[in-house]
Design a protein around this motif. Sequence first.
Motif, short mmCIF file in Angstrom:
data_model
loop_
_atom_site.label_atom_id
_atom_site.label_comp_id
_atom_site.label_asym_id
_atom_site.label_seq_id
_atom_site.Cartn_x
_atom_site.Cartn_y
_atom_site.Cartn_z
N VAL A 143 -80.41 5.57 -42.93
CA VAL A 143 -81.23 4.89 -41.94
C VAL A 143 -82.17 5.89 -41.28
O VAL A 143 -81.74 6.92 -40.80
CB VAL A 143 -80.34 4.22 -40.87
CG1 VAL A 143 -81.17 3.65 -39.75
CG2 VAL A 143 -79.47 3.15 -41.50
N VAL A 182 -84.48 2.26 -36.44
CA VAL A 182 -83.93 0.96 -36.14
C VAL A 182 -85.07 0.05 -35.70
O VAL A 182 -85.75 0.36 -34.73
CB VAL A 182 -82.87 1.06 -35.03
CG1 VAL A 182 -82.31 -0.30 -34.68
CG2 VAL A 182 -81.77 2.02 -35.42
N THR A 193 -90.17 0.56 -34.14
CA THR A 193 -88.92 1.16 -34.60
C THR A 193 -88.51 2.27 -33.65
O THR A 193 -89.36 2.95 -33.06
CB THR A 193 -89.06 1.78 -36.01
OG1 THR A 193 -90.07 2.78 -35.97
CG2 THR A 193 -89.39 0.74 -37.05
N VAL A 199 -83.96 7.59 -35.57
CA VAL A 199 -82.62 8.16 -35.52
C VAL A 199 -82.76 9.66 -35.76
O VAL A 199 -83.31 10.08 -36.78
CB VAL A 199 -81.71 7.53 -36.60
CG1 VAL A 199 -80.34 8.18 -36.59
CG2 VAL A 199 -81.60 6.04 -36.39
#
Length: 168
Positions: free
Chosen positions: A27, A30, A53, A56
């Motif tokens: 990922v 998010v 988004t 991360v």
Amino acid sequence: MKPTTRGTLAAVVTCVAAAVATPAVAVEGVPVAVPLDGVEKSLNVEMPTVGGTVPVLMPGSPEGPRYVEGRLLPDRTVPQLPLTSDLPSLDLRTPLPHLPGGSSDHLSAATPASDLRALTPGASLDAPLTAPRADSLGLPGTKLPEAGLLTPVLQTAPGAVLGLGPGK
């Protein structure tokens, strides 16, 4: 339990752990959307659309301390930690009042995700003692203590797009 059964069980557990951990590592961001549909329907007005988004952070492996001759403590006593990520992206589209003779009735702004590399601050320290000396029977001498701060580093190339257009 036989050794072959233990080995097989260990291999299965390792494969399951790797399969579970891999999607979390893959990922990069998010997605986030601001839900304004309820307001749009209740007020019967076209509302802006907002989304983006949230990145991360992925920590890297710090560079270990370097030993320097003549110092009791290593150089870079507190190492810098490298971090990689993306800058957050944002997509905004909002209606404009209808202008006479104009075909543009929406304003859009977007900031695409761009690579971000950073290093956390670190420290380099040295004790107020010298290395053991032969002329003083192996005892260390005194000196002024040394302390230095390794500055943080931030590298990125952000961008933005602004536009006018018709309709949704």
